[in-house]
Design a protein around this motif. Structure first.
Motif, PDB file in Angstrom:
ATOM      1  N   ALA A  80      10.071   8.722  41.152  1.00 59.13           N
ATOM      2  CA  ALA A  80      11.603   8.901  40.680  1.00 59.13           C
ATOM      3  C   ALA A  80      12.431   8.934  41.762  1.00 59.13           C
ATOM      4  CB  ALA A  80      11.501  10.284  39.776  1.00 59.13           C
ATOM      5  N   PRO A  81      12.475   9.714  42.992  1.00 60.01           N
ATOM      6  CA  PRO A  81      13.655   9.622  43.949  1.00 60.01           C
ATOM      7  C   PRO A  81      13.562   8.527  44.590  1.00 60.01           C
ATOM      8  CG  PRO A  81      11.593  10.781  44.692  1.00 60.01           C
ATOM      9  CD  PRO A  81      11.503  10.754  43.136  1.00 60.01           C
ATOM     10  N   TYR A  82      12.645   7.537  44.725  1.00 58.72           N
ATOM     11  CA  TYR A  82      12.710   6.278  45.290  1.00 58.72           C
ATOM     12  C   TYR A  82      13.886   5.458  44.671  1.00 58.72           C
ATOM     13  CZ  TYR A  82       8.807   7.497  48.253  1.00 58.72           C
ATOM     14  OH  TYR A  82       7.904   8.072  49.079  1.00 58.72           O
ATOM     15  N   PHE A  83      13.547   5.517  42.926  1.00 52.54           N
ATOM     16  CA  PHE A  83      14.521   4.979  42.445  1.00 52.54           C
ATOM     17  C   PHE A  83      15.991   5.238  42.459  1.00 52.54           C
ATOM     18  CE2 PHE A  83      16.992   4.254  38.399  1.00 52.54           C
ATOM     19  CZ  PHE A  83      16.756   3.078  38.014  1.00 52.54           C
ATOM     20  N   ASN A  84      16.173   6.693  42.725  1.00 52.74           N
ATOM     21  CA  ASN A  84      17.492   7.082  42.844  1.00 52.74           C
ATOM     22  C   ASN A  84      18.093   6.892  44.359  1.00 52.74           C
ATOM     23  OD1 ASN A  84      17.269   8.528  40.367  1.00 52.74           O
ATOM     24  ND2 ASN A  84      16.723  10.490  41.275  1.00 52.74           N
ATOM     25  N   LYS A  85      17.211   6.729  45.126  1.00 54.77           N
ATOM     26  CA  LYS A  85      17.814   6.196  46.421  1.00 54.77           C
ATOM     27  C   LYS A  85      18.141   4.607  46.204  1.00 54.77           C
ATOM     28  CE  LYS A  85      16.141   5.999  51.304  1.00 54.77           C
ATOM     29  NZ  LYS A  85      15.208   6.526  52.300  1.00 54.77           N
ATOM     30  N   GLY A  86      17.343   3.988  45.604  1.00 56.73           N
ATOM     31  CA  GLY A  86      17.547   2.714  45.511  1.00 56.73           C
ATOM     32  C   GLY A  86      19.183   2.416  44.666  1.00 56.73           C
ATOM     33  N   VAL A  87      19.211   3.217  43.687  1.00 62.64           N
ATOM     34  CA  VAL A  87      20.539   3.230  42.902  1.00 62.64           C
ATOM     35  C   VAL A  87      21.524   3.581  43.771  1.00 62.64           C
ATOM     36  CG1 VAL A  87      21.809   4.365  41.054  1.00 62.64           C
ATOM     37  CG2 VAL A  87      19.585   3.631  40.674  1.00 62.64           C
ATOM     38  N   PHE A  88      21.355   4.817  44.733  1.00 61.46           N
ATOM     39  CA  PHE A  88      22.428   4.909  45.664  1.00 61.46           C
ATOM     40  C   PHE A  88      22.707   3.938  46.884  1.00 61.46           C
ATOM     41  CE2 PHE A  88      23.719   6.943  49.698  1.00 61.46           C
ATOM     42  CZ  PHE A  88      24.639   7.902  49.104  1.00 61.46           C
ATOM     43  N   TYR A  89      21.948   3.367  47.346  1.00 60.56           N
ATOM     44  CA  TYR A  89      22.083   2.393  48.280  1.00 60.56           C
ATOM     45  C   TYR A  89      22.639   1.100  47.415  1.00 60.56           C
ATOM     46  CZ  TYR A  89      20.869   5.088  52.264  1.00 60.56           C
ATOM     47  OH  TYR A  89      20.854   5.917  53.249  1.00 60.56           O
ATOM     48  N   TYR A  90      22.082   0.738  46.405  1.00 65.95           N
ATOM     49  CA  TYR A  90      22.590  -0.309  45.543  1.00 65.95           C
ATOM     50  C   TYR A  90      24.239  -0.213  45.500  1.00 65.95           C
ATOM     51  CZ  TYR A  90      23.947  -3.527  41.589  1.00 65.95           C
ATOM     52  OH  TYR A  90      24.362  -4.220  40.788  1.00 65.95           O
ATOM     53  N   ASN A  91      24.380   0.847  44.857  1.00 65.81           N
ATOM     54  CA  ASN A  91      25.855   1.109  44.546  1.00 65.81           C
ATOM     55  C   ASN A  91      26.754   1.261  45.993  1.00 65.81           C
ATOM     56  OD1 ASN A  91      26.698   2.033  41.464  1.00 65.81           O
ATOM     57  ND2 ASN A  91      24.699   2.765  41.856  1.00 65.81           N
ATOM     58  N   MET A  92      26.241   1.643  46.907  1.00 65.57           N
ATOM     59  CA  MET A  92      27.246   1.765  47.946  1.00 65.57           C
ATOM     60  C   MET A  92      27.130   0.156  48.529  1.00 65.57           C
ATOM     61  SD  MET A  92      26.128   3.257  51.840  1.00 65.57           S
ATOM     62  CE  MET A  92      26.087   5.222  51.393  1.00 65.57           C
ATOM     63  N   GLY A  93      26.408  -0.674  48.503  1.00 69.58           N
ATOM     64  CA  GLY A  93      26.485  -1.923  48.836  1.00 69.58           C
ATOM     65  C   GLY A  93      27.349  -2.693  47.975  1.00 69.58           C
ATOM     66  N   VAL A  94      27.350  -2.518  46.786  1.00 69.01           N
ATOM     67  CA  VAL A  94      28.453  -3.195  45.778  1.00 69.01           C
ATOM     68  C   VAL A  94      29.837  -2.614  45.924  1.00 69.01           C
ATOM     69  CG1 VAL A  94      28.899  -3.190  43.372  1.00 69.01           C
ATOM     70  CG2 VAL A  94      26.605  -3.476  43.833  1.00 69.01           C
ATOM     71  N   ASN A  95      29.910  -1.464  46.418  1.00 73.68           N
ATOM     72  CA  ASN A  95      31.182  -0.792  46.778  1.00 73.68           C
ATOM     73  C   ASN A  95      31.892  -1.485  47.969  1.00 73.68           C
ATOM     74  OD1 ASN A  95      33.013   1.679  47.734  1.00 73.68           O
ATOM     75  ND2 ASN A  95      32.801   2.173  45.592  1.00 73.68           N
ATOM     76  N   LEU A  96      30.920  -1.502  49.063  1.00 74.35           N
ATOM     77  CA  LEU A  96      31.432  -2.053  50.072  1.00 74.35           C
ATOM     78  C   LEU A  96      31.845  -3.412  50.392  1.00 74.35           C
ATOM     79  CD1 LEU A  96      28.946  -0.442  53.014  1.00 74.35           C
ATOM     80  CD2 LEU A  96      31.314   0.230  52.458  1.00 74.35           C
ATOM     81  N   THR A  97      31.084  -4.520  49.400  1.00 73.39           N
ATOM     82  CA  THR A  97      31.507  -5.760  49.241  1.00 73.39           C
ATOM     83  C   THR A  97      32.809  -5.943  48.448  1.00 73.39           C
ATOM     84  OG1 THR A  97      29.057  -6.121  48.996  1.00 73.39           O
ATOM     85  CG2 THR A  97      30.462  -7.763  47.828  1.00 73.39           C
ATOM     86  N   SER A  98      32.991  -4.820  47.333  1.00 71.41           N
ATOM     87  CA  SER A  98      34.244  -5.024  46.503  1.00 71.41           C
ATOM     88  C   SER A  98      35.670  -4.605  47.442  1.00 71.41           C
ATOM     89  CB  SER A  98      34.266  -4.359  45.345  1.00 71.41           C
ATOM     90  OG  SER A  98      34.149  -2.876  45.742  1.00 71.41           O
ATOM     91  N   GLN A  99      35.334  -4.010  48.589  1.00 72.91           N
ATOM     92  CA  GLN A  99      36.408  -3.606  49.166  1.00 72.91           C
ATOM     93  C   GLN A  99      37.118  -4.452  50.371  1.00 72.91           C
ATOM     94  OE1 GLN A  99      35.257   0.222  51.224  1.00 72.91           O
ATOM     95  NE2 GLN A  99      35.080   1.388  49.337  1.00 72.91           N
ATOM     96  N   VAL A 100      36.253  -5.485  50.541  1.00 76.85           N
ATOM     97  CA  VAL A 100      36.781  -6.462  51.419  1.00 76.85           C
ATOM     98  C   VAL A 100      37.691  -7.335  50.781  1.00 76.85           C
ATOM     99  CG1 VAL A 100      35.878  -8.342  52.984  1.00 76.85           C
ATOM    100  CG2 VAL A 100      34.408  -6.533  52.689  1.00 76.85           C
TER     101      VAL A 100
END
Length: 289
Positions: A80-100
């Motif tokens: 479970a926590p690996y899934f949550n970590k994946g979601v966290f970094y996935y969302n961070m990557g998407v967020n950073l991509t959209s900010q450029v």
């Protein structure tokens, strides 16, 4: 159930419409509903994902990831926590991509986004190692492969349509194509596994699978998959996709065109023409009524 759907709608509304409540700096109303959701539905990922988005927006990312990493250290065989970590970094990557702005990525930004998506990919992969039949993780990992190629797709599209950047685009086109293919292409094997295992797929999942095949230039695989979709293989009553959605036929035609298979592309074009009540002629193709 009804209580879950009501809470989901409350969270969605107070998060996405925070300006109505003058609450976009803290998201206190959304967080209140999220806490109730996590108490009542601790295993559901919707509330966790919105909470992660809020933590990122409110600059509390370290708090969230530290909690996740500590849980992994104390219970390394818990998927479970690996899934949550994946979601966290996935969302961070998407967020950073959209900010450029204007998709004008610097190499430093690209390297940073790459490293973040790779952490997400590693976390999702570890979850699958511990829970091999978790189809939800398969889907999220495919989303992650697609998202890791998104900055390069955005750069390619921006350069291709900006008159001032045409020369730069001509020089970078092959490299950008390779950047896209090398990142999204990592999802080919997993995508084939999901197609084999899945009994139903929704519209978002179908789009993601098609994107993997498209950007990996695996057009024959795309055609086989989309044909099975239009035949109703992954559909049942209540699933939010229509097997006869005209877009699926456009994707099939596009794939045949990429393979330079004009004969089959024309057959699909005629099917599309019938679907829009058009008239087909050999001279003009499809003409809408």
């Amino acid at each position: 159930n009804a209580k879950f759907r009501a809470l989901q709608q409350c969270v969605d509304f107070t998060f996405n419409k925070c300006e109505i409540f003058d609450d976009c700096s803290t998201f206190s109303k959304a967080i209140g509903f999220i806490k109730i959701g996590l108490e009542l539905f601790p295993n559901d990922n919707f509330f966790k994902q919105v909470e992660i988005n809020i933590l990122i927006i409110t600059d509390k990312a370290d708090e969230a990831i530290n909690k996740t990493n500590k849980l992994i250290e104390s219970d390394p065989d818990n998927p479970a926590p690996y899934f949550n970590k994946g979601v966290f970094y996935y969302n961070m990557g998407v967020n950073l991509t959209s900010q450029v702005k204007d998709y004008n990525f610097t190499q430093k930004q690209l390297d940073n986004i790459d490293s973040i998506f790779n952490i997400a990919i590693d976390a999702y992969s570890k979850n699958l190692e511990l829970d091999p039949l978790n189809s939800l993780t398969m889907q999220y990992l495919i989303y992650c492969f697609n998202a890791s190629g998104e900055p390069y797709i955005k750069m390619k599209n921006f350069l291709a349509y900006d008159v001032l950047e045409i020369k730069k685009f001509a020089k970078k086109q092959n490299q950008l194509n390779n950047d896209i293919k090398s990142r999204i292409g990592r999802g080919i094997g997993l995508t084939n596994n999901l197609i084999t295992e899945a009994k139903i797929l929704d519209e978002t999942e179908i789009q993601s699978i098609y994107s993997v095949f498209k950007f990996s230039e695996e057009y024959k695989l795309a055609i086989d998959f989309l044909n099975s979709v239009t035949e109703g293989k992954f559909w049942k009553e209540g699933v939010n996709h229509d097997p006869k959605d005209i877009n699926y036929y456009y994707y099939i035609m596009e794939s045949y065109n990429k393979l330079n298979d004009d004969s089959n592309a024309e057959k699909i074009d005629k099917i599309i023409c019938d679907m829009i009540d058009g008239t087909w002629t050999d001279q003009y193709g499809c003409e809408e009524q």
